[in-house]
Design an enzyme around this catalytic site. Structure first.
Site: not given
Ligand code: GLN
Ligand code: ZN
Length: 760
Positions: A434, A697, A18
């Site tokens: 980070i 993001h 799928l």
């Protein structure tokens, strides 16, 4: 016929068919017919697997092109305004993924799983309208194929509880608009057959419910269960106990109640009520959340205990939740150690377990045929070797855990930070990142080739070092102050450590759907954990040798390693995490002995392990904090410990975060201005904080001005001496073209702010 029941089955396909069909359709490489053909083939194959395994209650509408909550929103006509000009697949996928004009709907974690659902957006002006097409056609499709399915839908109280209102209001106020659509849906379903079962999922019932929601349970299920005389309603819950709701549900005309007896043992308390009300009990006794082989004899004992209360004829043997949360089939694990594999069970294997348990429980050992006897004997043997296998039980580790004396590092924070500031000489608003830098095609390729044996170790190491060199050069050029090596050797922050820890296993095909077409392959902890040798020291010390500046060492913390793995079920989670913590603790010591002065121990998934019930939170926090502290207990006073967390809501857990006692924490507040930081000031948080100043993001490059503004907002809340300046998460998913200007702007912004502060 054995009376057994599967809550729901995975839909992504054993070879992720799928996923492939969806991605090809989205990329315009194939048409809608191809997508639908794949979907139909998968549905039929999955029904067939369940039927052949001997499952009586098989679902329809557990299939989804993207997500079941999204399906439910479409069924109820809860389509946000910005998509209302669209229809069909275009509408559906735009809601899930956005399109050129409209942003996607929000997505968030489904209870305490790693599955993410689409958050329905409700508005009080909207009038809702039934669209039952998918549900009806899937039922008919199964029936044509010769299977009379139960129909799965998400219940109205869970649907409302997990939705959000565009105007910020209370979603339950829209109850009176939504419930009639459910009634209409049941009326449509009633036309399908003489008698028909509808499974209504109400996992919200396993949370601590307020009185308003509790008061809606009876009217809801009185109404739904009285809608059509030929519909039997099963209200199914999972992941925890649903005791409060069960007490009410037994007084409604529903047919059955589904309870999870593995993750909610308190459900035992509901058995008497279920018995007296003569309801059917769907007993979740085969774990849908873990990959371990069921202990068939133990499970039959559990069912025997249940049947001391509930009449056997009213019991159905079931999975504890949908099998969506475990990988598909062990069949493709051809490389796995045979002994370890013998302890595992994925979705298809669990079907066989459910069938075997139910036959044994209802009809006794004498009813088993030859194959079933062999399966039972194998099950007994596998469970018994697992109890004593050397692969699992490591006396050294157990001894060490028993004799831990040093639970935390020396020195109070106030004393440590002074020594550190003295030694490390960093400025207020110190700049750092980070940890990860962009994962380029080249380093991914190099890692893969090295793993496959096509690249020798020396060439591999050289490639990684070249990348580290570039990272160091860039960071020095742009003026960052505390540097990182960039993490090129890691494809994943948990897998990298798991691969080097004893007691950790990896699958070849253990994919589990995370959201839409995205799947993850969690590693699994099967045995006592130890660290045979240093895991990161060579890379970090190499990076340090390339610069005069401070190089920050980068580790993943014990709680995150645990929360992103399948964990052994023969030991409490808190014990497993203690073992991991000891491994990390040794690594911290090795790093500091090799001259590394700042070490970051990431706890990106700390919050994900939180229990669903308030009453259980303290126990989790106790061991999670204990093990984070244990993992850095080797750090000397002058070694500065950082941690990083991938979220921003700290209001509920600020005391716990403080108790972790990291010297510096970086967090994900970039998207919220300084709102979410205020809690740190409010509680008088002592340690230093690096609130992300821009959102990684998105590919967007933040301007200098914008970061200056952001830093000033932070300074309204916390003093400069307590603040670090960094992006809000690792940069591995970004491109260098985005990272370079963004970080350059960030450093520039800090210079401007520092200047202003010094001339004030
Ligand atoms: N150090 C890790 C990185 O920078 C942290 C990732 C994370 O928080 N998810 O990639
Ligand atoms: Zn993060």
């Amino acid at each position: 016929m054995s009376k057994n029941y599967v809550t729901g089955f995975a839909r992504i396909g054993e070879q992720r068919e799928l996923k492939k069909a969806l991605e090809s359709y989205w990329a315009n490489k194939s048409d809608v017919n191809a997508l639908e053909k794949t979907a139909n083939d998968l549905k039929i194959r999955h029904w067939e697997y369940q039927k052949n395994a001997g499952i009586e209650y098989i679902s329809s509408n557990d299939f989804s092109f993207y997500d079941n909550m999204l399906d439910m929103a479409v069924t109820l006509g809860a389509v946000p305004k910005r998509f209302q000009n669209l229809t069909g697949h275009e509408l559906y996928f735009s809601m899930a993924r956005g399109n050129k004009e409209a942003v996607a709907m929000e997505m968030t974690k489904w209870f305490n799983t790693n599955y993410h659902y689409i958050v329905p957006e409700l508005s009080p002006e909207e009038s809702y309208k039934l669209n039952a097409k998918k549900i009806i056609s899937e039922y008919k499709q199964a029936k044509e194929y010769g299977i009379k399915t139960k129909i799965n839908i998400i219940g109205p109280l869970t649907f409302l509880g997990l939705s959000k209102r565009v105007d910020g209001g209370d979603t339950y106020e829209l109850y009176a608009k939504i419930l009639p659509i459910y009634v209409e849906l049941l009326q449509e379903i009633a036309k399908l057959d003489d008698e028909i079962t509808v499974q209504i999922d109400e996992p919200i019932f396993v949370k601590d419910l307020d009185t308003k929601v509790l008061s809606l349970i009876k009217p809801t299920y009185d109404t739904l269960a009285n809608t059509a005389s030929n519909i039997k309603i099963a209200v199914v819950t999972y992941f925890e106990n649903s005791c409060e709701a069960s007490k009410i549900l037994v007084h409604t005309p529903i047919w059955a109640l589904g309870l999870d007896f593995l993750h909610g043992v308190e459900n035992f308390d509901s058995l008497e009520l279920i018995a007296t009300s003569n309801k059917t009990l769907i007993a979740g006794v085969v774990d849908g959340r873990n990959i371990w082989k069921n202990d068939i004899e133990k499970t039959v004992n559990l069912l025997n205990k249940i049947s001391l209360h509930v009449n056997t004829k009213n019991i159905l043997v079931a999975s504890s939740c949908s099998l969506l949360h475990v990988p598909f089939s062990l069949q493709y694990e051809v490389k796995m150690d045979a002994e370890i594999k013998s302890w595992l069970s994925y979705g298809r294997e669990k079907l066989d377990e459910i069938a075997l348990v139910s036959k044994l429980f209802f009809h006794g050992k004498n009813s088993l045929n030859e194959n079933e006897i062999i399966a039972l004997e194998e099950n007994i043997a596998a469970n018994s070797t697992r109890k004593s296998s050397k692969l699992i039980h490591d006396e050294e580790v157990q001894k060490r855990v028993k004799n831990i004396t040093k639970l935390e590092r020396e020195g109070k924070y106030e004393q440590r930070i002074q020594i550190q500031k003295e030694k490390l000489q960093y400025l207020p608003l110190a700049t750092t990142t980070i940890g990860s830098f962009p994962q380029t095609a080249e380093i991914r390729h190099a890692r893969r080739e090295f793993k496959n044996g096509n690249l020798d170790e020396k060439s591999y190491t050289n490639e990684m070092k070249k990348y580290i060199d570039d990272c160091v050069t860039f960071q020095e050029e742009c003026g960052l102050e505390i540097l990182v090596h960039g993490e090129p050797e890691r494809n994943d922050m948990v897998e990298y450590f798991g691969e080097q820890l004893k007691g950790y296993g990896f699958s070849q095909n253990g994919w589990v759907q995370s959201y839409g077409s995205r799947c993850v392959k969690p590693p699994f902890i099967y045995g006592d954990i130890s660290r045979p040798k240093a895991m990161t020291v060579d890379w970090i010390t190499y990076a340090q040798s390339k610069t005069e500046k401070i190089m920050k060492g980068m580790l993943t913390g014990p709680v995150t390693i645990l929360n992103w793995s399948f964990v052994r079920d023969d030991m409490p989670r808190g014990e497993v995490s203690k073992q991991i913590a000891l491994g990390i603790c040794d690594e911290v010591d090795d790093l500091q002995n090799a001259g590394i002065q700042i070490i970051q121990v990431d706890e990106a998934a700390f919050k994900e392990g939180y229990p669903l019930r308030e009453a259980k939170i303290k126990a989790y926090e106790d061991w999670a904090v204990r093990d984070f502290k244990l993992s850095v207990s080797s750090a000397k006073k002058e070694t500065q410990i950082h941690t990083h967390m991938c979220y921003s809501e700290f209001n509920d857990i600020i005391a716990t975060i403080e108790a972790m006692d990291a010297d510096v924490i970086s967090i994900e507040t970039a998207r919220s201005g300084n709102e979410l930081l205020k809690i740190f000031a409010k509680v008088g948080y002592k340690q230093e904080v690096g609130p992300g100043v821009y959102d990684i993001h998105s590919p967007r490059i933040p301007s200098v001005e914008e970061i200056v503004t952001q830093i000033k907002l932070l300074l309204e809340v916390l003093p400069k001496e307590q603040l670090w300046i960094n992006p809000d998460c690792g940069l591995k998913t970004r491109k260098w073209e985005e990272v370079k200007p963004s970080l350059t702007n960030m450093v520039q912004a800090v210079r401007i702010v520092r200047n202003e502060l010094s001339t004030k």
